[in-house]
Write a protein that holds these residues in place. Structure first.
Motif, PDB file in Angstrom:
ATOM      1  N   PRO A  54      23.336  -9.205  -0.330  1.00 49.60           N
ATOM      2  CA  PRO A  54      22.679  -7.896  -0.393  1.00 49.60           C
ATOM      3  C   PRO A  54      21.227  -8.059  -0.825  1.00 49.60           C
ATOM      4  O   PRO A  54      20.858  -9.076  -1.435  1.00 49.60           O
ATOM      5  N   LEU A  55      20.417  -7.058  -0.527  1.00 48.19           N
ATOM      6  CA  LEU A  55      18.989  -7.149  -0.819  1.00 48.19           C
ATOM      7  C   LEU A  55      18.683  -6.712  -2.246  1.00 48.19           C
ATOM      8  O   LEU A  55      19.350  -5.833  -2.803  1.00 48.19           O
ATOM      9  N   HIS A  56      17.668  -7.337  -2.837  1.00 48.74           N
ATOM     10  CA  HIS A  56      17.075  -6.802  -4.047  1.00 48.74           C
ATOM     11  C   HIS A  56      16.351  -5.497  -3.709  1.00 48.74           C
ATOM     12  O   HIS A  56      15.926  -5.278  -2.560  1.00 48.74           O
ATOM     13  N   GLU A  57      16.181  -4.653  -4.682  1.00 45.38           N
ATOM     14  CA  GLU A  57      15.566  -3.337  -4.454  1.00 45.38           C
ATOM     15  C   GLU A  57      14.051  -3.409  -4.594  1.00 45.38           C
ATOM     16  O   GLU A  57      13.454  -2.686  -5.404  1.00 45.38           O
TER      17      GLU A  57
ATOM     18  N   TYR B  88      15.639 -14.362   1.025  1.00 48.62           N
ATOM     19  CA  TYR B  88      16.184 -15.574   1.637  1.00 48.62           C
ATOM     20  C   TYR B  88      15.529 -16.823   1.056  1.00 48.62           C
ATOM     21  O   TYR B  88      16.170 -17.881   0.942  1.00 48.62           O
ATOM     22  N   ASN B  89      14.252 -16.709   0.668  1.00 44.75           N
ATOM     23  CA  ASN B  89      13.536 -17.846   0.092  1.00 44.75           C
ATOM     24  C   ASN B  89      13.889 -18.083  -1.370  1.00 44.75           C
ATOM     25  O   ASN B  89      13.464 -19.084  -1.948  1.00 44.75           O
ATOM     26  N   LEU B  90      14.631 -17.161  -1.997  1.00 47.74           N
ATOM     27  CA  LEU B  90      15.105 -17.372  -3.363  1.00 47.74           C
ATOM     28  C   LEU B  90      16.322 -18.292  -3.348  1.00 47.74           C
ATOM     29  O   LEU B  90      16.901 -18.577  -2.296  1.00 47.74           O
ATOM     30  N   GLN B  91      16.730 -18.731  -4.539  1.00 48.53           N
ATOM     31  CA  GLN B  91      17.877 -19.623  -4.652  1.00 48.53           C
ATOM     32  C   GLN B  91      19.176 -18.815  -4.655  1.00 48.53           C
ATOM     33  O   GLN B  91      19.252 -17.763  -5.282  1.00 48.53           O
TER      34      GLN B  91
END
Length: 957
Positions: free
Chosen positions: A298-301, A701-704
């Motif tokens: 899920p996406l961060h806000e 997506y570029n986060l861990q």
């Protein structure tokens, strides 16, 4: 009335052909144009009519979406793909534009919505076009659309091979699955009531509140103005039902289900969608494991940073709010916003931080008492008779502590070590050990009460886990054998009892082998200590030569720490192999088995050398002239003349500080370095402004990704720390203080990691901390036993007590003050004739530097007869008195503390009384409210029928 007649003539969904779909939208637009001028003439609320028309059109579009999902060819090609921009081809875009509603430009550019700016992205799937699993993805995505989910694809800005699949769940899908999943939603605000109190109590409470008004406000509390109104915590909740939708508080359908709930519903759907024909070819997890999809999250806000201050402009989103009031270092002293954490990350992660905060808060009294014990040792240092005698014993010559190279030494040379030992081993140590054993019980009992309150506030009381799915590995292994599931009544794979037992035996053998590896590592450390004592004693530097034993202990601890870190990597792979070898049936069984193995491995690995120092170092060395040796070669290591407790303190202090520092660095340093490297590559390719213009799914997506084992590493670190804090706390009273300081940092480190460095984890529910609670109880029981042995065996508490009451100046008087300890040091040392040394143990020096002539006698720590007695070097009566007192102390201490622990467990109920009353009151009020709401609805329908002239006889009520 005329319009209602026209509305009743609208054709049904099943009668509309694909050619008539556009005509329906045109008629809808014409109807909207017809209504607007008439609204100025008549005082009629036509908003409901517009909503009805829009719902009809929406149902028609959904119907055709489903038809397209079933009948149309695969859409895994580029028909839904948009290269590097936010182009939208979903049917919702045109449909929403027809209605004429304005869409904020911010929604179209922040990367949280489809291109239309209204369909919020609830879930992201990522795959590569070069991946060969194309057919499985096509079937899976076609079935996703058939379930009612809306989809939009986007190619990556940095790599055209990476494709992002954006998923959105419409209101109808959310309502349908929220009802199936029994998602509890708010339907009526809570009514708080106060117990009736006597007038006298009311007066006292008024005086107390007036007094509190003069006191400063609690700085730890968060500013309520910056926190949003979490409505669900102030409302009664009930499982969502579409038939009783009028009971629920719905201000806006788009925000009725929060983002975490929406993502959880979408994930629930994805786990039950097929990708191939076959009963086991189902679920997103299998597609992730076989490489069809690369990631799913899920996406961060939005961003967690803002150019504007949160105090003046408010929070941009919940992520920004969590960063400012939870993950920022500036709020390290404030309470955690647990309701916000739960709302953003789900109940499982919220419970972890609730437990961590509770554990940290409970460490305050333990740290204070431990610091008091340490300061008590500091203040009484100059009055300690034993330390004085050691420092003044210039005429007592101690025997060498190793073979050949270790010299004779004066007892007064260990004056500093005797004083340091008194800081930890003093009269308050026994009290502190009892306190910590009781503290562990109180901590666990009050955590159960705290957990009950949290479960009530978060609607987890009546929540039960769904029946878990069988692991794919288990299905693949045992698909040929099936039996009926007693719960679902469906056939499922079955593992024979003999096969299960054989696998468990092999797994237990592997565990035993790894424990033997730990023992072998400890044995290697013992040999290192034995060998290096002589090496350091012959060192050319006087500083190391004079402190050879401390240098040996310090280097051995550091080497032991390195071995611990290396073996932890090996243990993780072995535990993973053994757990998969057992073939657990469900994911929870797999997690519990893996957790037990990893905890057992790491606990033994971390504490084995500590157990050796506490209970074996210097206990089985023999005596001068008859030393016990390893493999008849190496002489076992002896304790320092001032005792072994200083070695145990050094072991615990170094291991605890290094372990916590390393864990904190790896928890935050590793994700920071990886994310920094990713940002650096993007900055080189796209410039400084490129990263900020990326959509949210690209940034996430570029986060861990979150740890593959979930919260396992976080819990394991804290549980091992809890063991250090309780098991050997009698030898190191500052352990709770070090744990407290670490946890204050740990909370913000974990918060920062979850908010800024990791992708948003899926919000999942849980009622408690799971198997970790049982492990905590086991550690609490073990701590009572180990502390009893530390006080009785490792410290000099019992020998001093026996001397004071039996052999000292106050013998028979019932006193045990410092004046009664006069002569204790001389009484605890035995005499050895230097000429009785073995050839390989005889020191190179003869001790003439002390008195000008060769030494005839030296002293050593033990209770043995002198060399000229009838039984040379036999045990004295004082030795047996001390041994009996030690055994008696262990038995009395354990039984006393266990009785106190069980009494406290019995007296503290698991559920607070006020919470029990609130739960009963709420259950009663919910029944009344549901009845009143249903009655109100029926009365409204009756009035409407009367107004329309359609009344019936025998109506109720």
């Amino acid at each position: 009335a005329g319009f209602s007649t026209a509305l009743s003539q609208t054709p049904s969904i099943s009668s509309i052909s694909s050619e008539g779909r556009e005509d329906l939208q045109v008629n809808q637009l014409e109807t909207q144009i017809w209504i607007k001028p008439d609204m100025q003439k008549r005082d009629v609320d036509f908003s409901e009519i517009l909503n009805a028309i829009q719902e009809i059109a929406k149902d028609v579009n959904i119907f055709f979406d489903e038809l397209e999902g079933v009948n149309s060819p695969s859409k895994d090609d580029d028909s839904l793909l948009h290269h590097g921009n936010l182009t939208c081809t979903s049917d919702d875009a045109s449909r929403l534009e027809v209605v004429g509603e304005e869409v904020p430009d911010k929604n179209k550019t922040n990367g949280l919505y489809f291109r239309d700016g209204k369909c919020r992205i609830d879930y992201i799937l990522v795959y590569r076009k070069s991946n060969p699993q194309t057919e499985k993805r096509e079937v899976f995505e076609r079935n996703i659309r058939a379930e009612g989910l809306q989809m939009e694809k986007e190619s990556s800005l940095t790599n055209s091979d990476i494709i992002f699949v954006k998923l959105h769940a419409p209101w109808e899908v959310l309502g349908k699955y929220a009802e199936l999943m029994n998602v509890r939603m708010p339907f009526r605000r809570k009514i708080y009531y106060l117990h009736r109190r006597y007038k006298f109590m009311n007066r006292i409470e008024k005086q107390i509140s007036r007094f509190r008004g003069w006191l400063p406000k609690k700085p730890m509390k968060l500013d309520k103005e910056t926190l949003p109104d979490l409505e669900e915590n102030d409302c009664y909740t009930a499982p969502f039902s579409q038939q009783r939708i009028h009971h629920f508080i719905i201000h806006n359908k788009d925000t009725f289900f929060n983002n975490a709930t929406r993502s959880r519903i979408v994930h629930h759907i994805l786990q039950r969608v097929k990708y191939e024909e076959g009963k086991n070819k189902i679920g997103l997890n299998r597609l992730l494991s076989n490489g069809s999809y690369e990631a799913a999250f899920p996406l961060h806000e939005g961003s967690y940073r803002s150019k504007n201050s949160i105090k003046t402009h408010g929070a941009e989103n919940h992520r920004h709010l969590l960063y400012e009031c939870w993950a920022s270092w500036g709020v390290w002293y404030k309470y955690q916003p647990l309701d916000l954490v739960r709302r953003y990350f789900g109940e499982k992660i919220g419970l972890y931080f609730a437990w961590l905060g509770w554990y940290t808060g409970m460490l305050f009294p333990a740290a204070f008492i431990g610091l008091f014990v340490f300061l008590y040792g500091v203040t009484t240092l100059n009055h300690c008779q034993v330390s004085k005698e050691v420092c003044q014993a210039t005429d007592i010559i101690m025997c060498p502590i190793c073979d050949k190279y270790c010299p004779f030494m004066r007892l007064s040379d260990s004056c500093i070590y005797a004083k340091v030992t008194h800081l930890f081993d003093n009269g308050a140590t026994v009290f502190f050990a009892v306190f910590m054993a009781v503290w562990a019980t109180v901590f666990l009992e009050f955590w159960k009460r705290r957990r009950a309150v949290i479960a009530y506030d978060w609607d987890l009381i009546d929540w039960e886990e769904e029946e878990e799915e069988i692991r794919p590995q288990f299905e693949a292994k045992y698909s040929k054998k099936e039996r009926m599931n007693p719960i679902s009544g469906k056939p499922e794979p079955y593992q024979a009892f003999a096969d299960k037992c054989s696998r468990l035996i092999v797994s237990a053998s592997g565990i035993f082998f790894m424990i033997c590896v730990v023992i072998a590592a400890v044995f290697g450390i013992v040999i290192y200590r034995v060998v290096t004592v002589s090496t350091f004693a012959a060192f050319k530097w006087a500083l190391i030569r004079n402190n050879s034993q401390v240098a040996t202990t310090g280097t051995a601890v550091c080497i032991n720490f390195c071995i611990i870190m290396l073996l932890n990597v090996l243990y993780e792979k072995v535990a993973l192999f053994l757990t998969n070898l057992e073939q657990p049936r469900t994911e929870s069984e797999w997690e519990n088995s893996f957790t037990l193995k990893m905890f057992l491995f790491q606990f033994v690995n971390l504490n084995s050398s500590t157990f050796y120092i506490a209970f074996f170092l210097g206990r089985f060395t023999g005596h001068p002239g008859a030393y016990l040796r390893l493999i008849n070669r190496w002489r076992l290591e002896e304790c320092h003349p001032s005792g072994c407790l200083i070695d145990l303190c050094m072991q615990m202090g170094i291991i605890m500080v290094l372990k916590q520092t390393w864990n904190n660095f790896m928890e935050l340093g590793y994700p920071l370095i990886q994310n920094w490297w990713t940002r650096r590559k993007l900055r080189q390719e796209y410039g400084t402004q490129g990263k900020t213009s990326f959509p949210q799914w690209e940034k996430d997506y570029n986060l861990q990704p979150m740890n593959a084992y979930g919260l396992f590493d976080e819990y394991l670190e804290m549980i091992l720390q809890f063991g250090f804090t309780t098991i050997f706390v009698a030898a190191f009273p500052l352990a709770p203080l070090l744990a407290l300081l670490n946890n204050i940092i740990e909370i913000r480190l974990d918060a920062y990691k979850f908010v800024t460095q990791w992708r948003r984890p899926l919000a999942s529910r849980a009622k408690d901390i799971g198997i970790w609670y049982g492990i905590l109880e086991g550690i609490g029981i073990l701590s009572v036993i180990t502390n009893a042995f530390v006080i009785a065996v490792t410290s000099d508490f019992i020998p001093r007590l026996v001397y004071a009451y039996k052999y000292g100046p106050c013998a028979g008087q019932g006193e045990a003050g410092q004046k009664c300890m006069v002569g204790y040091v001389n009484a605890s040392l035995s005499v050895f004739l230097v000429s009785d040394f073995e050839n390989r143990s005889e020191p190179t020096s003869n001790g003439s530097e002390f008195s000008g002539s060769p030494l005839k006698y030296c002293r050593y720590r033990d209770y043995r007869d002198p060399p000229h007695s009838p039984v040379p070097y036999g045990y004295t009566l004082q030795f047996w008195h001390v041994l009996a007192a030690r055994l008696a102390f262990i038995i009395v201490f354990e039984h006393l503390v266990f009785c106190i622990k069980h009494l406290i467990s019995y007296l503290i109920p698991d559920l607070p009384k006020d919470l029990r009353d609130r739960m009963r009151r709420e259950k009663y009020l919910i029944q009344e409210m549901m009845y009143e709401a249903e009655l109100e609805r029926l009365q409204k329908e009756r009035k409407e029928r009367k107004r329309n002239g359609k009344s019936y006889h025998n109506e109720w009520p």
